[in-house]
Design a protein around this motif. Structure first.
Motif, short mmCIF file in Angstrom:
data_model
loop_
_atom_site.label_atom_id
_atom_site.label_comp_id
_atom_site.label_asym_id
_atom_site.label_seq_id
_atom_site.Cartn_x
_atom_site.Cartn_y
_atom_site.Cartn_z
N ALA A 49 0.94 -1.26 0.06
CA ALA A 49 0.07 -0.08 0.07
C ALA A 49 0.91 1.26 0.00
CB ALA A 49 -0.93 0.02 1.08
N LEU A 50 1.96 1.31 0.61
CA LEU A 50 2.63 2.30 0.93
C LEU A 50 3.42 2.86 -0.64
CD1 LEU A 50 4.49 2.05 4.26
CD2 LEU A 50 2.71 4.02 3.75
N ARG A 51 3.75 1.69 -1.34
CA ARG A 51 4.38 1.83 -2.55
C ARG A 51 3.57 2.42 -3.61
NH1 ARG A 51 7.38 -1.26 0.31
NH2 ARG A 51 9.42 -1.39 0.32
N LEU A 52 2.23 1.90 -3.59
CA LEU A 52 1.07 2.08 -4.51
C LEU A 52 0.46 3.80 -4.20
CD1 LEU A 52 -1.02 -1.23 -4.46
CD2 LEU A 52 0.52 -0.16 -6.35
N ARG A 53 0.74 3.91 -2.84
CA ARG A 53 0.33 5.05 -2.44
C ARG A 53 1.14 6.46 -3.33
NH1 ARG A 53 0.43 7.55 3.73
NH2 ARG A 53 -0.25 9.55 3.45
N ALA A 54 2.55 5.98 -3.19
CA ALA A 54 3.73 7.05 -3.63
C ALA A 54 3.36 7.17 -5.20
CB ALA A 54 4.92 6.54 -3.65
N LEU A 55 2.75 6.00 -6.18
CA LEU A 55 2.30 6.13 -7.31
C LEU A 55 0.94 6.64 -7.63
CD1 LEU A 55 4.06 2.68 -8.54
CD2 LEU A 55 4.72 5.05 -9.11
N ALA A 56 0.07 6.96 -6.73
CA ALA A 56 -1.28 7.19 -6.82
C ALA A 56 -1.53 8.68 -7.07
CB ALA A 56 -2.14 6.85 -5.54
N ASP A 57 -0.47 9.24 -7.66
CA ASP A 57 -0.38 10.72 -7.95
C ASP A 57 -0.33 10.76 -9.51
OD1 ASP A 57 0.76 13.18 -8.65
OD2 ASP A 57 -0.15 13.61 -6.69
N PRO A 58 -0.95 11.48 -10.45
CA PRO A 58 -0.65 11.33 -11.86
C PRO A 58 0.69 12.09 -12.10
CG PRO A 58 -2.81 12.37 -11.44
CD PRO A 58 -2.12 11.96 -10.11
N THR A 59 1.23 13.08 -11.59
CA THR A 59 2.31 13.67 -11.70
C THR A 59 3.42 12.71 -11.50
OG1 THR A 59 1.55 15.97 -11.10
CG2 THR A 59 3.78 15.58 -11.12
N ARG A 60 3.40 11.73 -10.64
CA ARG A 60 4.40 11.15 -10.29
C ARG A 60 4.48 9.74 -10.90
NH1 ARG A 60 2.84 11.08 -3.87
NH2 ARG A 60 3.20 13.02 -3.47
N VAL A 61 3.18 9.42 -11.65
CA VAL A 61 3.26 8.47 -12.67
C VAL A 61 3.99 9.11 -13.78
CG1 VAL A 61 1.83 6.97 -14.27
CG2 VAL A 61 1.31 7.16 -11.60
N LYS A 62 3.70 10.48 -14.30
CA LYS A 62 4.59 10.92 -15.29
C LYS A 62 6.00 11.12 -15.09
CE LYS A 62 2.30 14.64 -17.53
NZ LYS A 62 1.37 15.74 -17.27
N ILE A 63 6.32 11.18 -13.95
CA ILE A 63 7.69 11.38 -13.59
C ILE A 63 8.74 9.95 -13.86
CG2 ILE A 63 9.46 11.67 -11.80
CD1 ILE A 63 7.66 14.09 -10.71
N VAL A 64 7.70 8.97 -13.55
CA VAL A 64 8.49 7.65 -13.57
C VAL A 64 8.46 7.42 -15.08
CG1 VAL A 64 7.90 5.05 -13.34
CG2 VAL A 64 7.77 6.72 -11.32
N SER A 65 7.46 7.77 -15.90
CA SER A 65 7.35 7.62 -17.23
C SER A 65 8.54 8.26 -17.79
CB SER A 65 6.12 7.99 -18.00
OG SER A 65 5.91 7.87 -19.15
N LEU A 66 8.82 9.35 -17.48
CA LEU A 66 10.02 10.24 -18.21
C LEU A 66 11.29 9.73 -17.75
CD1 LEU A 66 8.67 13.90 -17.60
CD2 LEU A 66 8.88 12.99 -19.65
N LEU A 67 11.57 9.00 -16.45
CA LEU A 67 12.46 8.64 -16.18
C LEU A 67 12.88 7.45 -17.01
CD1 LEU A 67 12.44 9.00 -12.21
CD2 LEU A 67 14.04 10.33 -14.17
#
Length: 119
Positions: free
Chosen positions: A33-51
């Motif tokens: 849950a803690l890891r999914l919580r970190a990814l539960a933000d569209p900006t963070r998903v976009k950051i991971v995608s850019l990386l």
């Protein structure tokens, strides 16, 4: 006020039986849950995608901010949350900090959700 999740060390890849294996322990469910919580933000998903899409495999907050149209401090905040969840690694070189995805952590999270997802 929502109840805050307890603090645990999330810097190591999640290591537990897959969700599909049956009922999880409270500790394993919290780790996922803690890891999914970190990814539960569209900006963070976009950051991971850019990386993931970076030619060098790493980017600075300034480069990410320019690509996202956000301030560098906003991007740094999101990177901190991803780093605390163990999904991003950071390395300081001189005056610059470069961030990269911790592929092993994302792979472990995928496997915890569905052991057959990446085979």
């Amino acid at each position: 006020m929502p109840r805050a999740l307890p603090l645990i060390d999330t810097t190591a890849p999640v290591c537990c039986a897959p969700v599909a294996a049956g009922p999880m322990s409270d500790a394993d469910a919290l780790e996922v849950a803690l890891r999914l919580r970190a990814l539960a933000d569209p900006t963070r998903v976009k950051i991971v995608s850019l990386l993931f899409g970076s030619a060098t495999g790493e980017e600075s907050p300034g480069e990410l901010a320019a690509a996202l149209g956000l301030t560098e401090s906003t991007v740094s905040h999101h990177l901190t949350q991803l780093r605390k969840a163990g999904l991003v690694a950071s390395e300081r070189r001189g005056m610059n900090v470069f961030h990269r995805v911790r592929r092993e952590s994302l792979q472990a999270l995928c496997t915890a959700l569905d052991p057959n997802c990446c085979s």
